[in-house]
Design a protein around this motif. Sequence first.
Motif, PDB file in Angstrom:
ATOM      1  N   ILE A 484       1.048  -0.969  -0.297  1.00  0.00           N
ATOM      2  CA  ILE A 484       0.101   0.133   0.038  1.00  0.00           C
ATOM      3  C   ILE A 484       0.809   1.460   0.110  1.00  0.00           C
ATOM      4  O   ILE A 484       0.545   1.957  -0.324  1.00  0.00           O
ATOM      5  N   LEU A 485       1.667   1.930   0.973  1.00  0.00           N
ATOM      6  CA  LEU A 485       3.045   2.738   0.870  1.00  0.00           C
ATOM      7  C   LEU A 485       3.592   2.148  -0.009  1.00  0.00           C
ATOM      8  O   LEU A 485       3.913   3.782  -0.235  1.00  0.00           O
ATOM      9  N   GLY A 486       3.821   1.201  -1.354  1.00  0.00           N
ATOM     10  CA  GLY A 486       4.335   1.401  -1.992  1.00  0.00           C
ATOM     11  C   GLY A 486       3.922   2.341  -3.262  1.00  0.00           C
ATOM     12  O   GLY A 486       4.145   2.765  -4.309  1.00  0.00           O
ATOM     13  N   ARG A 487       2.122   1.914  -3.974  1.00  0.00           N
ATOM     14  CA  ARG A 487       1.405   2.318  -4.226  1.00  0.00           C
ATOM     15  C   ARG A 487       1.073   3.569  -4.328  1.00  0.00           C
ATOM     16  O   ARG A 487       0.012   4.552  -4.858  1.00  0.00           O
ATOM     17  N   LEU A 488       1.699   4.706  -3.410  1.00  0.00           N
ATOM     18  CA  LEU A 488       0.585   5.418  -3.361  1.00  0.00           C
ATOM     19  C   LEU A 488       1.461   7.261  -4.604  1.00  0.00           C
ATOM     20  O   LEU A 488       0.606   7.432  -5.087  1.00  0.00           O
ATOM     21  N   ARG A 489       2.770   5.719  -4.773  1.00  0.00           N
ATOM     22  CA  ARG A 489       3.045   7.135  -5.890  1.00  0.00           C
ATOM     23  C   ARG A 489       2.135   7.353  -7.619  1.00  0.00           C
ATOM     24  O   ARG A 489       2.334   8.061  -8.285  1.00  0.00           O
ATOM     25  N   HIS A 490       0.704   6.091  -7.085  1.00  0.00           N
ATOM     26  CA  HIS A 490       0.814   5.706  -8.177  1.00  0.00           C
ATOM     27  C   HIS A 490      -1.088   6.325  -8.139  1.00  0.00           C
ATOM     28  O   HIS A 490      -1.821   6.746  -9.145  1.00  0.00           O
ATOM     29  N   VAL A 491      -1.093   7.423  -7.324  1.00  0.00           N
ATOM     30  CA  VAL A 491      -2.386   8.365  -6.456  1.00  0.00           C
ATOM     31  C   VAL A 491      -2.249   9.397  -7.693  1.00  0.00           C
ATOM     32  O   VAL A 491      -1.084   9.905  -7.755  1.00  0.00           O
ATOM     33  N   SER A 492      -3.099  10.108  -8.287  1.00  0.00           N
ATOM     34  CA  SER A 492      -3.157  11.344  -9.255  1.00  0.00           C
ATOM     35  C   SER A 492      -2.316  12.404  -7.627  1.00  0.00           C
ATOM     36  O   SER A 492      -3.050  12.478  -6.821  1.00  0.00           O
ATOM     37  N   GLY A 493      -1.421  13.332  -7.966  1.00  0.00           N
ATOM     38  CA  GLY A 493      -1.398  14.737  -7.186  1.00  0.00           C
ATOM     39  C   GLY A 493      -3.304  15.166  -6.664  1.00  0.00           C
ATOM     40  O   GLY A 493      -2.584  15.784  -5.560  1.00  0.00           O
ATOM     41  N   VAL A 497      -3.240  16.392  -3.167  1.00  0.00           N
ATOM     42  CA  VAL A 497      -3.623  17.183  -2.498  1.00  0.00           C
ATOM     43  C   VAL A 497      -4.556  17.372  -1.860  1.00  0.00           C
ATOM     44  O   VAL A 497      -4.670  18.340  -0.930  1.00  0.00           O
ATOM     45  N   LYS A 498      -5.593  16.882  -2.076  1.00  0.00           N
ATOM     46  CA  LYS A 498      -7.117  16.784  -1.600  1.00  0.00           C
ATOM     47  C   LYS A 498      -7.240  16.491  -0.218  1.00  0.00           C
ATOM     48  O   LYS A 498      -7.557  16.567   0.598  1.00  0.00           O
ATOM     49  N   PHE A 499      -6.274  15.308  -0.238  1.00  0.00           N
ATOM     50  CA  PHE A 499      -6.778  14.379   1.444  1.00  0.00           C
ATOM     51  C   PHE A 499      -5.441  14.433   2.256  1.00  0.00           C
ATOM     52  O   PHE A 499      -4.659  13.987   2.619  1.00  0.00           O
ATOM     53  N   LEU A 500      -4.373  15.771   1.816  1.00  0.00           N
ATOM     54  CA  LEU A 500      -2.917  15.859   3.018  1.00  0.00           C
ATOM     55  C   LEU A 500      -2.912  15.336   4.286  1.00  0.00           C
ATOM     56  O   LEU A 500      -2.481  14.671   4.026  1.00  0.00           O
ATOM     57  N   GLN A 501      -3.459  16.012   4.422  1.00  0.00           N
ATOM     58  CA  GLN A 501      -3.587  15.989   5.746  1.00  0.00           C
ATOM     59  C   GLN A 501      -3.882  14.797   6.505  1.00  0.00           C
ATOM     60  O   GLN A 501      -3.427  14.275   7.127  1.00  0.00           O
ATOM     61  N   PHE A 523       9.092   7.289   4.909  1.00  0.00           N
ATOM     62  CA  PHE A 523      10.124   8.001   4.246  1.00  0.00           C
ATOM     63  C   PHE A 523       9.897   8.241   3.346  1.00  0.00           C
ATOM     64  O   PHE A 523      10.090   9.173   2.323  1.00  0.00           O
ATOM     65  N   GLN A 524      10.063   7.430   2.207  1.00  0.00           N
ATOM     66  CA  GLN A 524      10.321   7.738   0.340  1.00  0.00           C
ATOM     67  C   GLN A 524       9.101   8.219   0.404  1.00  0.00           C
ATOM     68  O   GLN A 524       8.185   9.440  -0.619  1.00  0.00           O
ATOM     69  N   SER A 525       7.800   7.681   0.428  1.00  0.00           N
ATOM     70  CA  SER A 525       6.784   8.603   0.454  1.00  0.00           C
ATOM     71  C   SER A 525       5.993  10.228   0.829  1.00  0.00           C
ATOM     72  O   SER A 525       6.048  10.958   0.301  1.00  0.00           O
ATOM     73  N   LEU A 526       7.060   9.899   2.346  1.00  0.00           N
ATOM     74  CA  LEU A 526       6.554  11.562   2.983  1.00  0.00           C
ATOM     75  C   LEU A 526       7.492  11.838   1.612  1.00  0.00           C
ATOM     76  O   LEU A 526       7.748  13.555   0.920  1.00  0.00           O
ATOM     77  N   VAL A 527       8.611  11.968   0.880  1.00  0.00           N
ATOM     78  CA  VAL A 527       9.756  12.803  -0.121  1.00  0.00           C
ATOM     79  C   VAL A 527       8.891  12.430  -1.521  1.00  0.00           C
ATOM     80  O   VAL A 527       8.774  13.727  -1.789  1.00  0.00           O
ATOM     81  N   PHE A 528       8.146  11.825  -1.828  1.00  0.00           N
ATOM     82  CA  PHE A 528       7.436  11.872  -2.803  1.00  0.00           C
ATOM     83  C   PHE A 528       6.404  12.825  -2.486  1.00  0.00           C
ATOM     84  O   PHE A 528       5.949  13.830  -3.309  1.00  0.00           O
ATOM     85  N   ILE A 529       5.597  13.179  -1.499  1.00  0.00           N
ATOM     86  CA  ILE A 529       3.846  13.991  -1.189  1.00  0.00           C
ATOM     87  C   ILE A 529       5.110  16.051  -1.332  1.00  0.00           C
ATOM     88  O   ILE A 529       4.259  16.407  -0.813  1.00  0.00           O
ATOM     89  N   ILE A 530       6.248  15.341  -0.815  1.00  0.00           N
ATOM     90  CA  ILE A 530       6.911  16.568  -1.051  1.00  0.00           C
ATOM     91  C   ILE A 530       7.337  17.018  -1.875  1.00  0.00           C
ATOM     92  O   ILE A 530       6.976  18.295  -1.994  1.00  0.00           O
ATOM     93  N   ASN A 531       8.073  16.534  -2.199  1.00  0.00           N
ATOM     94  CA  ASN A 531       8.686  16.836  -3.575  1.00  0.00           C
ATOM     95  C   ASN A 531       6.891  17.679  -5.654  1.00  0.00           C
ATOM     96  O   ASN A 531       7.575  18.125  -6.013  1.00  0.00           O
TER      97      ASN A 531
END
Length: 1467
Positions: A484-493, A497-501, A523-531
């Motif tokens: 599930i954590l690995g698939r976060l990158r496949h979720v649209s931007g 941002v809609k569910f950021l919190q 950590f990788q997921s957090l980096v992905f969101i920040i970028n």
Amino acid sequence: NENCLYLEKYFRLICSFRGAVPQGLVLELGETVQILEKCEGKHFSLLQGIFPANYIHLKKAIVSNRGQYETVVPLEDSVVTEVTATLQEWAVLWKQLYVKHKVDLFYKLRHVMNELIDLRRQLLSGHLTQDQVREVKRHLTVRLDWGNDLLGYSNERFMVRLNKNGGPRNPEKIDRMCALFTVRVCSLSSSLYSSVIVVTLRGKKCNNENEWCQIHENIIRKSSTKYTAPSSNYGLIISLQLLRGDMEQVRRENPMIFNRGVSVTRKLGFPDVIMPGDIRNDLYLTLEKGDFERGGKSVQKNIEVTMYVLYADGEILKDCISLGSGEPSRSAYHSFVLYHNNSPRWGEIIKLPIPIDRFRGSHLRFEFRHCSTKDKGEKKLFGFAFTPLMRDDGTTLSDDIHELYVYKCDENSTFNNHALYLGLPCCKEDYNGCPNIPSSLIFQRSTKETFSVSTQLSSTKLTQNVDLLALLKWKAYPDRVMDILGRLRHVSGEEIVKFLQDILDTLFVVLDDNTEKYGLLVFQSLVFIINLLRDSKYFHFRPVMDTYIQKHFAGALAYKELIRCLKWYMDRSAELVRQDHIQEAMRALEYLFKFIVQSRILYSRATCGMEEEQFRTSIQELFQSIRFVLSLDSRSSETLIFTQAALLNSFPAIFDELLQMFTVQEVAEFVRGTLGSMPSTVHIGQSMDVVKLQSIARTVDSRLFSFSESRRILLPVVLHHIHLHLRQQKELLICSGILSSIFSIIKTSSLEGDVVEEVEMMVESLLDVLLQTLLTIMSKSQSQEGEYVSCLLSLLRQMSDTHFQHLLDNFQSKDELKEFLLKIFCVFRNLMKMSVFPRDWMVWNSYFSLAVLFINQPSLQLENATPAKRKKILDKYGDMRVMMAYELFSMWQNLGEHKIHFIPGMIGPFLGVTLVPQPEVRNIMIPIFHDMMDWEQRKNGNFKQVEAELIDKLDSLVSEGKGDENYRELFSLLLLEKIEQETWRETGISFVTSVTRLMERLLDYRDCMKGDETENKKIGCTVNLMNFYKSEINKEEMYIRYIHKLCDMHLQAENYTEAAFTLLLYCELLQWEDRPLREFLHYPSQSEWQRKEGLCRKIIHYFNKGKSWEFGIPLCRELAIQYESLYDYQSLSWIRKMEATYYDNIMEQQRLEPEFFRVGFYGRKFPFFLRNKEYVCRGHDYERLEAFQQRMLSEFPQAIAMQHPNHPDDSILQCDAQYLQIYAVTPIPDNIDVLQMDRVPDRIKSFYRVNNIRKFRYDRPFHKGPKDKENEFKSLWIERTTLTLTHSLPGISRWFEVERRELVEVSPLENAIQVVENKNQELRTLISQYQHKQMHGNINLLSMCLNGVIDAAVNGGIARYQEAFFDKDYITKHPADAEKITQLKELMQEQVHVLGVGLAVHEKFVHPEMRPLHKKLIDQFQMMRSSLYHVSWFSFNITEQFNMNSCWLLQASNFDLGTQYRFAFPI
């Protein structure tokens, strides 16, 4: 003037730029950029990067509030600006329509976009009348409204209920009929304004109610004439007031509007920014259309739709239906009724503000009734449809059109038990999930009736994305958390941002749950969101992240894992080839530190400051890793350059966070250590220089630098880097910006405190180099002159008497002081001059040009005249060239200080004069070059211009036939004599030596080219000159020119492999980038990518012609990667087929193994590039030693062939003759592994035996000590010479120079071991080829090989080795050789063994006519065995040998010998 026209600030992209360079800004065609700085052909934009200047087109604009926070507004019509911005937004959505297979809408939008582009072009042309402009703008507005409405860019409805007279139905609300619409205005202006607009809307009569659903669009477009105005008395007056700012600002500034109960009308969809705490859960439903049956009636029905929202228990939810803002919510919705219409189109939008806790399990029910025209109160129920609001997997109804099934029912039907119909499929997709539906149901589906609705969800709590839902509910899937954590990158931007919190909260809860297991993935997921928030599309969500960190973040333990992961990434940067994840982490550094610091603050509050020391230690260790990354040598790793660039970019952003946890001095020490670890300018490329200086600039502009305590710590390292760049005259624009900031800060600080120490630092580090920089800039008339004059004046202004005194005290001698004063006087003198280049100097320039033409005129070149004519001219006129040379020299001396203005312009003409073959002219003119070097040295501190111009002109002039060996010697002699007296003699001597060596090579090259020299000499001479340009004087353009000359020579000589390697040198200088390249040689103006692609294709073609397919295959793969990344499948298919063809050629085509020859060129009569050097040459096909010797002697007819291989003595090396020493050498393969694999076909091994070879061997036998006449093997030693070349063969030449030779002596026993071992390997390889059917038909090769070994053994061979080394006397005298003797025994046993197998294979394949030979081999083998003696014997059966599991043995099932052979083997 606050607002001013500034013509170089606002540009539009005319070509997309991929940004594939460090700090490159990715830009798309049509985007607009605001320029911050321009430097050496690149621009720095407002956001964060550089791009080429020729990719943009100037647009006029107004700059207001110039400076750090300036605003640029284009000087174009606001409608044009709006259309441009809208087209860019639509372009993204248009592509998404194609991906989602919404074909009809895709083509509609494309048509409208083309219309917009055409109308925009008309508006920009400036050729329209005012009426035409108004009409075009109206058409543009209509199409913008249509597209925005279609794409969901519209707002909710504001509803006002009117009575039949046109007045409000509720008169008491007449002063409250106002709404606040939240819209996004596309404008580059930051000014705020408000206006009130009164608009009168004229009413229209609609004569066809079937068009009611699109009446607004038709009226706006004027696409129908069916609407008529009844009279001028009908209409609606509204007023519009534009209010700028966010909701809180508008509410604060306009209290009167809100006091009277304004209705807030929200956007259909989300606003540009969703702040934490903004909760919304609105489902917008549009009643689209329906298709119903007549039901046995003669006329069509009058259909009304009633809609309810029902909860899971069947309860109708109250007040969950809104028809528009301004009206109270209700529990039921009733559509309008179209008269006698079985296919109604409604187009009605309804908002469903359903509570989040009621959304799951709720569904919508639509009831269809026929309204009687006779009895207006009668409404008969005839059907219904329904749809759940949430799927079984927890995702909500998708944003799409839903075609619902219609079920039959009547007034007697009851919906009390909603479960009766909820088990039925609601639509086609639902039907596929309900395969077993009983036929005996209360409600039956009407297959010919359909009902369509469309939905759009605007929710901050509910999602339509499965992957995002799984993350938010991760506890329900404990076994899938990592996936599930690995698939976060496949979720649209948009979803993120809609569910950021919620996403951030979930990530830190997961981290707390199991840090060791999930830490790195979180950590990788957090980096992905920040970028993601670095993307310009989501950049405005950064304040949302800031608010979350400050007010909602609760991960008190997170800092430990974040620091650990960040350090782990940095420590691995030296190991990994692919560093994408590391670079992403570096880019996210700012927000990672925000989380780290806030987490530590939370932990410290909760524990009263526990583990403070551990935290400080971990931060210090993290900074050690940061310094480690920056200190790595990135010159050979492009990925490491990008990593360092990303780190430097983000680094200054973390200072403010560190200041929350550490003192100013501590943070400054961290930063100083980091900046100090960055490599100096001389170690890195220009792109990294820019990144490094940008990081320093941001450091200087940071809050940290404003503290005097930190400035004293940081200033030395900042000044050090600026000093390096100024000394090397690099990145002057950025350096001036940094210096300006420093001076400004110190000026401000001087009003509040003492800055004596800081000014002292700047004086010591900057004053001298600032003066030198200014002198250089003034000499080149560069644009940065004003900036550096300001910097110098600022520094001098801030210096006190004490500073001036310290400056004077620091001079070690009067000469140093004199030199400094001269510099500063020169600077001020130049500043005070009105004109740097007086017009009358052009007269002197013309005089010099005329004098040069006079000296070079053909009629005065007496060397070309007959002796009689020459004597007559000299007797009557003398040599007029000499007289004019004296005049030229005299005029040059009279120029005095103005000489500098003729440098480098007159270097070429004067060089042409010195090359005139007249000794006196040369003696007069050559010293002028010393004068030029001296004047440039005085002005610039170097003579780079003289050096560059002299080298460039020398190449062209010598190639034209000018110059000779006497000129080379005279040039060196005269200039070295002059330079010897100068303070700059070391650099001067180095320069003259380089030019002299260049002349040697140029003269050799010219002599080879113009004479009837062989191709080999021309090629060798060209290689020599080409390498000189590359390695010694670094002239890339000349180097590339000679690459192509060399390639042409190879092609003429049909050296296709060498031609390919030569062209590869140029190819390797290019990158896969879109940087535009100018026209050069035979190449047109094109992008760097296109030129590299063309070169790769040509090189692959040459490798193919040279049958060097193995070298072409890696290039095929490189091209394939490029084509695949661009989705150019046609080219990808072509190159893959080419690669496959090369593999086929390797296996199917016959290639000869060339021989290699060592050639020594001894004696002073050889050309410079060959003289007293030795080379190894790759021979031509079928060329043996005798033929090669003959070829070399024909190329050098004066040469004498040496008959011995010994190294020559000095008498031969220094003699005025030519000696050639030639002998064959054996290649030593580099890739041994493939040669030892028995199943690898010989055609593959053959390539590796003779290619990529850099080492060669030559063996010379000799006898040491007394020679044994009966057995010479006892004293036969080998002198083995190993030659190592400068480059591997094949390469850019068929021969390369020997750079190292090693000589060793091989003992008789070691020689015997090697001989037997090599022969065994040769036998095994040959036998294996016949066994694996790699060789067919002809068995002669095996016959000859077996015969040679067996016959030699019978007539001596290995038996002699036994006599020599197995003798008791030898063993007694050489006890240290016991192990080697054992090894020789084993090899001899193996040889007999292999020969037996070989004979068995020979038996299987031998032709009947060759049976006598086979019989002879068997007999000789028996004799060979008999001749071998030992203490004990053992026997074996040949057939049984094939059952052994050996890679080279034949399987027993492959043949039947028929005859059993038995042999005795010595043990």
